[in-house]
Structure formats: structure tokens, C-alpha cells
Motif scaffolding. Structure first.
Motif, PDB file in Angstrom:
ATOM      1  N   PRO A 123      -6.125   5.976  -3.331  1.00 16.92           N
ATOM      2  CA  PRO A 123      -4.704   5.890  -2.959  1.00 16.92           C
ATOM      3  C   PRO A 123      -3.770   5.713  -4.151  1.00 16.92           C
TER       4      PRO A 123
ATOM      5  N   PHE B  18      -3.042   7.716   3.585  1.00 23.05           N
ATOM      6  CA  PHE B  18      -3.882   7.910   2.402  1.00 23.05           C
ATOM      7  C   PHE B  18      -4.421   9.340   2.358  1.00 23.05           C
TER       8      PHE B  18
ATOM      9  N   PRO C 138      -7.622  -1.372   0.398  1.00 23.11           N
ATOM     10  CA  PRO C 138      -8.338  -0.109   0.620  1.00 23.11           C
ATOM     11  C   PRO C 138      -9.862  -0.261   0.630  1.00 23.11           C
TER      12      PRO C 138
ATOM     13  N   LEU D  68       0.835  -1.191   0.000  1.00 27.51           N
ATOM     14  CA  LEU D  68       0.000   0.000   0.000  1.00 27.51           C
ATOM     15  C   LEU D  68       0.876   1.248   0.000  1.00 27.51           C
TER      16      LEU D  68
END
Length: 515
Positions: free
Chosen positions: A138, A498, A237, A29
Motif C-alpha cells: 500500500p 489497496f 496492513p 491508511l
């Protein structure tokens, strides 16, 4: 295995040319800009299209959007409507998500069952638009996705791909919907109006039970250099968006009711399997209120309950696999619901004879009758699962169950007509209504329900190996990382990052928040 901080670059051959393509490992991520050139192009693209991205925090505590903006339009300001407080209700003087409280006259149980309504989300009238935004934001804000040059691929069993196409249209990029051919006609009609090109609707074999066929189609698309797959079943996410936004909305709803009755306890959160994104709200509610988490699945395809397979019509629930983002080892109850029940009750709730029966014979108030008429098939399934949970746990009047109706009944009118013809010979009368109510609500017990212990959780978790490791190429080490709760707690620490990325890209576009 140590987690990587950046997305992985690999080289693939596209036709006769070598193309460098960014392929996403779902565990990686972003916490910073990963490609400066792509990021700059994204900034220019958003500026050109007048797009300001809402932070996740702004979807938890939303501010008003200009009421003159059509909520069904491809207007960037509608991104700020991707939350649970459109057309809100008021309880104990507090603004809460629109919902229906199901009375005992309908459910036959003492527990208070609150159903949050996804139909008030913008454009697609289903809360899956939140999942689509959560998955895209993101990557867009970190320079991993190029909206000017890449097509966004949205694999789905119906609503998520519509949400993805809607978000893509707002951003001014191409969105590709991948969904089974057996989904409702209303979904396809909507997509035909919203995609850039009719070829951007890819119909795969089967129904919502045929998820592997969706993955196979995406694998073919991923070989093309200008595509990026946003797979809701493996996009963390999606989990984080529901944990933060849906979880806090459900908590606020419960808190308002507890303001009126301090003895209330949040006993359970119920959600269908689907991509398992919505179930993340249960993780939030378990942390905050010690609520149990119950997952609903069709008994015609009882993957979690019995390692089973099959076909069903509770549309929008992908089966025969365990989503990568399902926190299985934190789930407490698995409960099966039949599509016979959801189909018949959809007719009961949406026919003159059915409504007359509920009002005259069951003494259900008109506000409730109007509210349940808006439930889609999975919403009815969640309602039935909540009733089963209330029966099994012997919940009383001070116990609250929160669940969701993902979408609206308007998506299933063609299914209703088909059911009316094939099951009831074209006519649904008061006798049919009484039989449907008696069979599926009053007569429904707590069968096909497992209160999960460690062995049950491990069995269900292990079942995901065959999809993610053997078929989709996730490493065994990454697959196993998800078993302890420490992984999921660490995952949630990504949320502030984020929002920081979204703040940065909004600052760099130089645009003010759409209002």
C-alpha cells in the motif's frame, strides 16, 4: 478523534541539514496517491526492474506462476507466489493449502487438528513474507515509499525481516533487517546472503522477548532521512493481509473437510502472539464460522496470561508487549506453552529414535511423521496449544481446530544440536522419546489457559498502553479507537482501496502480470 486521510509530513533535522520526511501514523491508511513525485519515481523504478505487484485478491485466489521460475530466486514473478497454495493438497476434490492433519495417535484428543504449512511460501519458506508484502504494497502503490531513494527497515524476531529483505531485493531497493542477536544461526546465514551490505543486518540485544530493544534501534534509524520503518507490530496492513489471505485459505481448508463430513464444526483457530498478524485470520473465521480465537504464548514469558516477563526459545514470537494490531477484545482464549515442550518435541520429531518411537509405540503413520518433521518451533507450540484448547473445550471428533506452522524445521538445526548437547548429553534414544511424548503431549493438560471474559480482554488490551502510548508515542485517543469491533470492521473496508492502488500503479508501469 477524527481519522486523517493522508500520511503526516513532519520536518526533522538530519545532520546539519533540514530534511522533510514522511513519517507514517499507523492509523492513516492510504486511499489515494499521497505524493505525486514519489509515486512517479516508484512507477519508473518498478518499470525498470520489471515488477508487477499482485493485488490482495490475487493472493486469495492465485494463478499459476511459470514453473521454471525458481521459487527461491529474487524474481518479481515470485511475488505472485506469496500465498498458501504453493504445493497445494486436494481434499474432497478441492485444491487446499498444504497442511498436516494430526491424528489422535499423536495428539491424544478426538478433535481434528489441521496445521497449515508456511514452509511453502517462496524464498524464505515462512508465511511472514506475506506480512512483509502486505505492509509494503500500500505504501509503495500510494507514493508513500520511494524504492529508488529510501531504505526499508524491517523490525522482526526472525522471519518477517527475512521476508522484508526478500521483497526489498526483488524491488531493487535496500532492506535493513533488525532482529535480536539470540535468534537461530540459520536466520543470520540467510540474511548474510541476501542483504545488500553486511551493515544492513542490525543485531539487537537479547532474544525474541526483547522487542523494545528492536523498537529502540528503529527509533535511531528513523531519524535518518532515507529510511522508512515497516513495523509489523503496528502495521495494520499486516492484519489486513492475514485477515484476507490467510483467513480465506483456512476457511477453504475447513470447507473441503466439511464437504466430506457435513457435521464438522470449526471450533477454533490457534496462532502464536508474534506480531498478531496471523491472529487476524481468526477474526475472519470467527465471522464466517463462529470459531473461537486462541492466542498462544510461552509460559516462560506470559505477557497476556499473567502480565509476566522472561526469556524463552519459541523463536519468532515477540513478547513483553501487546502488538498494536492485535484485536485483543475479539480474542477468546489465551494459552501458555513451555519452550521445554517445543524444544524436546523438535528433537522427537527430527531424530531417528523419535520417529521410531512414534511409528512403533504410538502407531503414528509415516505421512504424519514426515509432515510434523517439518514444523518449526512456533509450529510445534501452536500444535501444543491446539491440543490444550481441545482438552479444555472437551472437543469431539466433529470439531476442527485450524492452526499454522509458520516456518520449517530447517531454520532450527543449530538449536536442535544445542538442545541435544545441553539437555540430553548428546544422545536422544527411545527412552528419551517416550519421556518427551508422555510429558509434553499425553501428560500436558489445559493448565495456563484462560477462557477470556470481558474483564480479561480489557486487562490484556490495557497492557498495551505502556508500549504504545508511553513508549511509542501513539495518542491515547488512537490507542482507544481499537477497543470496539467497529474499528476493525472499518479497517477491513480499506482492502478494495489497496487493490485499486495496486491496479493503478501496475497500469502506469505498462507492464503485464508476471506469469
Amino acid at each position: 478523534m477524527e481519522p486523517l486521510d493522508d500520511l503526516v509530513l513532519i520536518t526533522r533535522r538530519a545532520g546539519s541539514r533540514n530534511k522533510e520526511k514522511r513519517v507514517v501514523n499507523p492509523f492513516d491508511l492510504p486511499n489515494d496517491v499521497v505524493d505525486e513525485a514519489v509515486y512517479r519515481r516508484a512507477v519508473d523504478h518498478l518499470r525498470t526492474h520489471g515488477v508487477v505487484l499482485p493485488r490482495f485478491a490475487e493472493l486469495v485466489s492465485p494463478v499459476a506462476v511459470d514453473p521454471s521460475v525458481d521459487p527461491d530466486a529474487a524474481d518479481p514473478r515470485n511475488l505472485f507466489r506469496v500465498h498458501w497454495y504453493n504445493d497445494p493438497a486436494t481434499v474432497a476434490g478441492r485444491m487446499v493449502p498444504a497442511h498436516v492433519e494430526l491424528p489422535k495417535a499423536l495428539t491424544g484428543v478426538d478433535a481434528r487438528i489441521l496445521v497449515m504449512l508456511g514452509e511453502n511460501f517462496p524464498i524464505i519458506h515462512a508465511h511472514k513474507v506475506l506480512a512483509a508484502y502486505a505492509c509494503l504494497a500500500p505504501r509503495l502503490a500510494s507514493g508513500a515509499f520511494d524504492p529508488a531513494h529510501q531504505r526499508a527497515v524491517w523490525p522482526s524476531t526472525g522471519n518477517y525481516c527475512r521476508g522484508g529483505v526478500a521483497i526489498s531485493r526483488i524491488l531493487g531497493c535496500r532492506g535493513i533487517a533488525v532482529l535480536p542477536e539470540g535468534m537461530s544461526a540459520e536466520r543470520f546465514r540467510w540474511l548474510e546472503e541476501w542483504v545488500t551490505d553486511p551493515a544492513d543486518i542490525i543485531r539487537t540485544y537479547g532474544s525474541e522477548s526483547n522487542v523494545k530493544e528492536i523498537y529502540d534501534a528503529c527509533a535511531e534509524l528513523e531519524r535518518q532521512p532515507d529510511t522508512m520503518i515497516f513495523n509489523q507490530f503496528s502495521e495494520f496492513p499486516n492484519y489486513l493481509g492475514h485477515y484476507e489471505v490467510t483467513g480465506q485459505a483456512a476457511g477453504a481448508l475447513f470447507e473441503a473437510y466439511r464437504e466430506e463430513n457435513a457435521d464438522l464444526k470449526l471450533a477454533a483457530f490457534v496462532a502464536a502472539t508474534g506480531s498478531a498478524g496471523t491472529l487476524a485470520a481468526g477474526d475472519r473465521l470467527k465471522e464466517d464460522y463462529d470459531a473461537k480465537i486462541a492466542v498462544m504464548e510461552p509460559i516462560e514469558c506470559p505477557t497476556l496470561l499473567y502480565n509476566g516477563f522472561g526469556e524463552h526459545n519459541i523463536q519468532g514470537i515477540g513478547d513483553k508487549h501487546v502488538p498494536l494490531i492485535h484485536n485483543v477484545t475479539n480474542t477468546d482464549i489465551a494459552v501458555g506453552v513451555s519452550d521445554e515442550g517445543t524444544d524436546d518435541l523438535y528433537l522427537l520429531f527430527n531424530s531417528g529414535a523419535g520417529r521410531q518411537y512414534l511409528a512403533e509405540r504410538r502407531k503414528v503413520d509415516q505421512a504424519t511423521i514426515k509432515g510434523i518433521a517439518g514444523f518449526g518451533l512456533s509450529g510445534i507450540g501452536n500444535m501444543l496449544a491446539a491440543i490444550k484448547v481441545a482438552k479444555r473445550l472437551k472437543l469431539g471428533p466433529d470439531d476442527v481446530i485450524v492452526t499454522v506452522a509458520t516456518d520449517s524445521a530447517a531454520l532450527y538445526e543449530s538449536e536442535r544440536d544445542d538442545r541435544l548437547k545441553t539437555r540430553f548429553g548428546g544422545s536422544f534414544d527411545m527412552v528419551d522419546a517416550g519421556e518427551a511424548f508422555g510429558r509434553h503431549i499425553l501428560g500436558g493438560d489445559s493448565d495456563h489457559l484462560v477462557e477470556m471474559m470481558t474483564r480479561d480482554r480489557d486487562r490484556m488490551f490495557n497492557l498495551g498502553y505502556y508500549t504504545w502510548v508511553e513508549q511509542q508515542g501513539i495518542s491515547v485517543e488512537d490507542f482507544e479507537r481499537r477497543r470496539p469491533q467497529s474499528f476493525w470492521r472499518g479497517l477491513r473496508e480499506k482492502l478494495p482501496g489497496f487493490d485499486a492502488l495496486i491496479d493503478k500503479i501496475n497500469h502506469d508501469t505498462g507492464l503485464k502480470r508476471a506469469a
